[in-house]
Design a protein around this motif. Structure first.
Motif, PDB file in Angstrom:
ATOM      1  N   VAL A  74       0.518   4.170  -2.675  1.00 44.26           N
ATOM      2  CA  VAL A  74       0.233   5.558  -2.320  1.00 44.26           C
ATOM      3  C   VAL A  74       1.347   6.473  -2.808  1.00 44.26           C
ATOM      4  O   VAL A  74       1.094   7.582  -3.293  1.00 44.26           O
ATOM      5  CB  VAL A  74       0.031   5.692  -0.793  1.00 44.26           C
ATOM      6  CG1 VAL A  74      -0.131   7.141  -0.403  1.00 44.26           C
ATOM      7  CG2 VAL A  74      -1.187   4.913  -0.356  1.00 44.26           C
TER       8      VAL A  74
ATOM      9  N   GLU B 198       2.256   2.552  11.043  1.00 43.83           N
ATOM     10  CA  GLU B 198       1.806   1.159  11.227  1.00 43.83           C
ATOM     11  C   GLU B 198       2.947   0.181  10.968  1.00 43.83           C
ATOM     12  O   GLU B 198       3.143  -0.791  11.692  1.00 43.83           O
ATOM     13  CB  GLU B 198       0.649   0.857  10.262  1.00 43.83           C
ATOM     14  CG  GLU B 198      -0.639   1.577  10.609  1.00 43.83           C
ATOM     15  CD  GLU B 198      -1.687   0.625  11.149  1.00 43.83           C
ATOM     16  OE1 GLU B 198      -1.476  -0.594  11.004  1.00 43.83           O
ATOM     17  OE2 GLU B 198      -2.685   1.103  11.714  1.00 43.83           O
TER      18      GLU B 198
ATOM     19  N   ASN C 128      -1.843   9.961   4.850  1.00 39.23           N
ATOM     20  CA  ASN C 128      -1.989   8.523   4.751  1.00 39.23           C
ATOM     21  C   ASN C 128      -0.639   7.814   4.771  1.00 39.23           C
ATOM     22  O   ASN C 128      -0.451   6.806   5.446  1.00 39.23           O
ATOM     23  CB  ASN C 128      -2.749   8.189   3.480  1.00 39.23           C
ATOM     24  CG  ASN C 128      -3.087   6.717   3.411  1.00 39.23           C
ATOM     25  OD1 ASN C 128      -2.738   6.047   2.476  1.00 39.23           O
ATOM     26  ND2 ASN C 128      -3.765   6.213   4.443  1.00 39.23           N
TER      27      ASN C 128
ATOM     28  N   GLN D   2       0.824  -1.190   0.000  1.00 39.22           N
ATOM     29  CA  GLN D   2       0.000   0.000   0.000  1.00 39.22           C
ATOM     30  C   GLN D   2       0.867   1.252   0.000  1.00 39.22           C
ATOM     31  O   GLN D   2       0.561   2.224  -0.684  1.00 39.22           O
ATOM     32  CB  GLN D   2      -0.923  -0.011   1.230  1.00 39.22           C
ATOM     33  CG  GLN D   2      -1.850   1.161   1.331  1.00 39.22           C
ATOM     34  CD  GLN D   2      -2.877   1.187   0.196  1.00 39.22           C
ATOM     35  OE1 GLN D   2      -2.993   0.217  -0.546  1.00 39.22           O
ATOM     36  NE2 GLN D   2      -3.562   2.294   0.035  1.00 39.22           N
TER      37      GLN D   2
ATOM     38  N   LYS E 217      -2.036  16.435   0.223  1.00 41.49           N
ATOM     39  CA  LYS E 217      -2.003  16.504   1.683  1.00 41.49           C
ATOM     40  C   LYS E 217      -2.582  15.241   2.299  1.00 41.49           C
ATOM     41  O   LYS E 217      -1.993  14.630   3.198  1.00 41.49           O
ATOM     42  CB  LYS E 217      -2.795  17.725   2.159  1.00 41.49           C
ATOM     43  CG  LYS E 217      -2.437  18.152   3.546  1.00 41.49           C
ATOM     44  CD  LYS E 217      -3.337  19.274   3.982  1.00 41.49           C
ATOM     45  CE  LYS E 217      -4.447  18.764   4.853  1.00 41.49           C
ATOM     46  NZ  LYS E 217      -5.550  19.726   4.970  1.00 41.49           N
ATOM     47  N   THR E 218      -3.721  14.850   1.750  1.00 42.94           N
ATOM     48  CA  THR E 218      -4.371  13.651   2.267  1.00 42.94           C
ATOM     49  C   THR E 218      -3.454  12.438   2.115  1.00 42.94           C
ATOM     50  O   THR E 218      -3.309  11.614   3.032  1.00 42.94           O
ATOM     51  CB  THR E 218      -5.671  13.397   1.492  1.00 42.94           C
ATOM     52  OG1 THR E 218      -6.329  14.625   1.261  1.00 42.94           O
ATOM     53  CG2 THR E 218      -6.554  12.440   2.231  1.00 42.94           C
ATOM     54  N   LEU E 219      -2.871  12.350   0.927  1.00 46.16           N
ATOM     55  CA  LEU E 219      -1.969  11.228   0.687  1.00 46.16           C
ATOM     56  C   LEU E 219      -0.796  11.253   1.642  1.00 46.16           C
ATOM     57  O   LEU E 219      -0.347  10.216   2.132  1.00 46.16           O
ATOM     58  CB  LEU E 219      -1.472  11.257  -0.761  1.00 46.16           C
ATOM     59  CG  LEU E 219      -2.513  10.887  -1.825  1.00 46.16           C
ATOM     60  CD1 LEU E 219      -1.918  10.988  -3.202  1.00 46.16           C
ATOM     61  CD2 LEU E 219      -3.056   9.490  -1.574  1.00 46.16           C
TER      62      LEU E 219
ATOM     63  N   ASP F  47       0.554   7.643   8.138  1.00 49.52           N
ATOM     64  CA  ASP F  47      -0.151   6.585   8.864  1.00 49.52           C
ATOM     65  C   ASP F  47       0.451   5.222   8.570  1.00 49.52           C
ATOM     66  O   ASP F  47       0.729   4.424   9.469  1.00 49.52           O
ATOM     67  CB  ASP F  47      -1.641   6.574   8.456  1.00 49.52           C
ATOM     68  CG  ASP F  47      -2.423   7.634   9.195  1.00 49.52           C
ATOM     69  OD1 ASP F  47      -1.822   8.252  10.097  1.00 49.52           O
ATOM     70  OD2 ASP F  47      -3.601   7.830   8.872  1.00 49.52           O
ATOM     71  N   ILE F  48       0.642   4.978   7.279  1.00 47.37           N
ATOM     72  CA  ILE F  48       1.176   3.675   6.863  1.00 47.37           C
ATOM     73  C   ILE F  48       2.547   3.460   7.498  1.00 47.37           C
ATOM     74  O   ILE F  48       2.848   2.397   8.051  1.00 47.37           O
ATOM     75  CB  ILE F  48       1.280   3.599   5.326  1.00 47.37           C
ATOM     76  CG1 ILE F  48      -0.113   3.591   4.711  1.00 47.37           C
ATOM     77  CG2 ILE F  48       2.036   2.356   4.900  1.00 47.37           C
ATOM     78  CD1 ILE F  48      -0.118   3.742   3.216  1.00 47.37           C
TER      79      ILE F  48
END
Lengths: 463, 231
Positions: free
Chosen positions: A419, A448, A441, A415, A436-438, A444-445
């Motif tokens: 992305v 994790e 994300n 992922q 920005k959203t990416l 976040d990835i």
């Protein structure tokens, strides 16, 4: 018959004929009445006739022992070993361990005048009275043998003393031509025999007489037979110092003296066998000491130590280090042996010995290293568990959890790649607001993935 | 203050559901207004954006509006809502990925296939997971796809209605192939989100006199830069 060589077969008139007996044909034939058939005592006029007589008259007797009672079998009657020899009396087959020989006549009985035949031990034992009483000559033999051995050793001792004399002379005297010739002659009285004491050939004007300087016997100088040869003093010195205790300076001094020396002592085959071979052996052994024996000793030492240890359990780090060190040493030993072989100054036999030694070491390592590895793993596992218990107190992941976590990690990485690619395309399309959203994300990835890595710890890639 | 409000004009939506129910197709119909008969299955999660415009009337006449939102609260031009849609893969392999996307989503569309019973089970599973794990504010919409295959229907709308009424969810039936109801679905979601947003803003800013209007159309590019600023 041997081909005759000029000058060798013709006896010199005043010397006795060689002690080795020549074939009977050359001996003047004995009076006719002395030839008799040993079996039937009929007189024969010549040996050829006797031969023919025996072939025609008495050969049948040999074949007269019947064989129709022989039993066909390829197993020994006693021990089941494969065998093909039949006992000529009972007819059973036996192996070489259970068969003997006895004189048997045509009626299948033991007989003094019979023919030597294969008989089984049982048959011989059944007829104990046939066996002739044993004539025990052991004591007599021992006595003779002892006498001869004492003689031999005395002779060897004498020769040894003479070599010592040579050595002492080399140590203490100025070596020049005059002194050397004087010394050579003073060593021993020379015997003048008519033939070579080694090959027994008589001396002629082509085959000249020489004298061994150690034993004083007359020998020929035939280099092919090697009855005697001139040993240079330098070489002799190297042999003589083998079992002598002298200082290094002294040794080097004499070595330098004898380096360009043209003198040599004539030494016969016999003396070489008696005294010099011993020194050659010692010298060889000493040279061996340097490399081969060293290898062997190291191997023996390490293997003995390792065998005395219990490799399947490692107590602490120190012990582990010790074991690893041993194996490292063995590894180095193999490399050293390889290097030594590849140097190319080994003889074939040496190479064989070394290769065998190497193979043994490799086999040893192959057997024992896995044991050590296993116990090391056990130890590591224990330590790791201890550490986990102490520091992290994190329960160990079950296999299923582990698999799931790994799968998740893989998916997350995929992922992340997706992305990142999207990010690039969005950038090209100048959709900056979506970046920005990416970005969030991606973060976040990343988080994790880090979390998973932390949980998995060292087990991320192990299967 | 403006900045904060305009940010809310963007909504994050995540699509969940069994594989091959048509999540990507629904999104494609909404974003590109097109349909692929043979789509490859999604890998990981795809990101798409689409904006829709809501007129003032749309919001005021909405059933969700319980008169707390008045004409003053909204611009005459209406509101443009931008959806950031995360279209997740339905395959089991990627299930662990979903949590990352529904965690702070404003709305979650759970799609099932009306011709397949199992897909509804999966949808129920997702609903439970969302109620357990996700943000409480997340609006969950249960959506049955493939309305064009009404003849092969296995799941009756009544069953679903019963289910949704228990959990208090939105319930739609759409067809990505024909495009039926798709835009309506997103429009409803937008209205619901906007009203919810306005309400919470109202509650927060009752004392603030300057907050009569919300300029949701502010240049988002600027806000991005502002956000990235360290101060």
């Amino acid at each position: 018959m041997k081909p005759r060589i000029l000058g060798k077969s013709k006896p010199v008139p005043d010397t006795p004929s060689p002690s080795v007996s020549t074939p009977s044909s050359t001996i003047p034939s004995p009076p006719p009445q002395s030839i008799q058939c040993p079996i039937c005592n009929i007189p024969m006029s010549s040996l050829i006739k006797l031969n023919n007589h025996i072939d025609s008259q008495h050969l049948n007797q040999r074949q007269s022992i019947p064989r129709n009672h022989y039993i066909k079998s390829n197993k020994c009657h006693k021990c089941n070993n494969s065998s093909i020899t039949n006992c000529c009396i009972c007819g059973l087959t036996f192996c070489s361990n259970h068969i003997n020989r006895g004189k048997v006549n045509s009626l299948l009985e033991f007989d003094k005048n019979g023919i030597w035949c294969d008989c089984c031990i049982d048959c011989i034992n059944k007829l104990p009275n046939i066996i002739s009483p044993i004539n025990n000559l052991t004591d007599e033999f021992k006595e003779l043998r002892n006498k001869r051995l004492i003689n031999e050793s005395l002779k060897n001792l004498l020769l040894d003393r003479r070599l010592d004399k040579v050595f002492n002379w080399m140590l203490n005297n100025v070596i020049n031509e005059e002194s050397f010739i004087n010394f050579e002659k003073s060593l021993v009285n020379w015997n003048n025999q008519g033939n070579c004491q080694c090959c027994l050939n008589t001396f002629t004007w082509l085959n000249r007489r020489h004298h061994c300087r150690i034993c004083g016997e007359s020998v020929c100088g035939d280099l092919q037979k090697g009855c005697s040869m001139i040993v240079p003093l330098g070489m002799l010195f190297e042999l003589l110092i083998v079992d002598k205790d002298i200082s290094i300076q002294e040794r080097d001094r004499i070595r330098n003296l004898l380096k360009k020396d043209k003198f040599g002592l004539r030494i016969c085959k016999e003396c070489k066998r008696r005294v010099l071979n011993k020194k050659v052996f010692l010298l060889d052994k000493q040279q061996f000491d340097d490399e081969m024996v060293k290898f062997f000793n190291i191997w023996k030492l390490i293997s003995k130590k390792l065998e005395s240890e219990d490799l399947s359990f490692i107590k602490d780090d120190l012990e582990n280090k010790l074991y690893v060190n041993y194996f490292n040493k063995l590894d180095k030993l193999i490399k050293d042996i390889d290097l030594f072989i590849n140097k190319g100054n080994c003889k074939n036999d040496e190479i064989r010995i070394l290769t065998n030694l190497k193979n043994v070491i490799i086999k040893f390592i192959k057997i024992n290293l896995p044991i050590l590895r296993k116990s090391q793993n056990v130890k590591l596992e224990k330590e790791r568990q201890k550490l986990q218990n102490i520091i992290n107190d994190r329960p160990k992941l079950s296999k299923r959890e582990l698999r799931e976590k790994r799968d998740k990690l893989i998916v997350l990485n995929e992922q992340k790649f997706l992305v990142t690619e999207m990010y690039e395309t969005f950038k090209k399309q100048r959709r900056f607001d979506d970046l920005k959203t990416l970005d969030i994300n991606l973060e976040d990835i990343e988080k994790e993935i880090n979390q998973l890595n932390l949980e998995l710890g060292d087990e991320t890639f192990t299967i | 203050m403006n900045r904060q409000r305009s940010k809310q004009s963007q909504f994050k939506i995540v699509l969940l559901g069994e594989s091959a129910v048509g999540k990507s197709s629904v999104v494609q119909r909404f974003v590109k207004n097109s349909f692929d008969e043979y789509r490859e299955s999604t890998i990981g999660a795809a990101f798409l954006t689409q904006s829709i415009h809501l007129s003032k009337n749309d919001i005021l006449s909405s059933g969700d509006n319980d008169n707390s939102i008045t004409t003053d609260t909204i611009d005459d031009d209406g509101i443009t809502v931008k959806f950031e849609i995360w279209d997740t893969a339905g395959q089991e392999r990627y299930r662990s990925l979903a949590s990352m996307y529904y965690r702070n989503a404003n709305a979650a569309i759970i799609v099932y296939d009306i011709t397949q019973l199992e897909s509804l089970d999966k949808a129920k599973y997702w609903i439970k997971e969302l109620q357990r794990q996700a943000n409480k504010d997340t609006i969950i919409i249960l959506t049955g796809n493939k309305l064009d295959l009404n003849d092969e229907r296995k799941i009756s709308i009544d069953d679903v209605n019963e289910f949704t009424s228990i959990y208090n969810l939105l319930n739609f039936e759409v067809s990505a192939k024909t495009g039926e109801n798709v835009n309506q679905l997103f429009k409803d979601i937008a209205i619901k989100l906007v009203i919810k947003n306005l309400k919470s803003n109202n509650n927060l800013n009752t004392t603030n006199k300057h907050s009569n209007t919300i300029n949701l159309n502010q240049n988002t590019n600027n806000t991005t830069n502002d956000q990235n600023c360290a101060c």
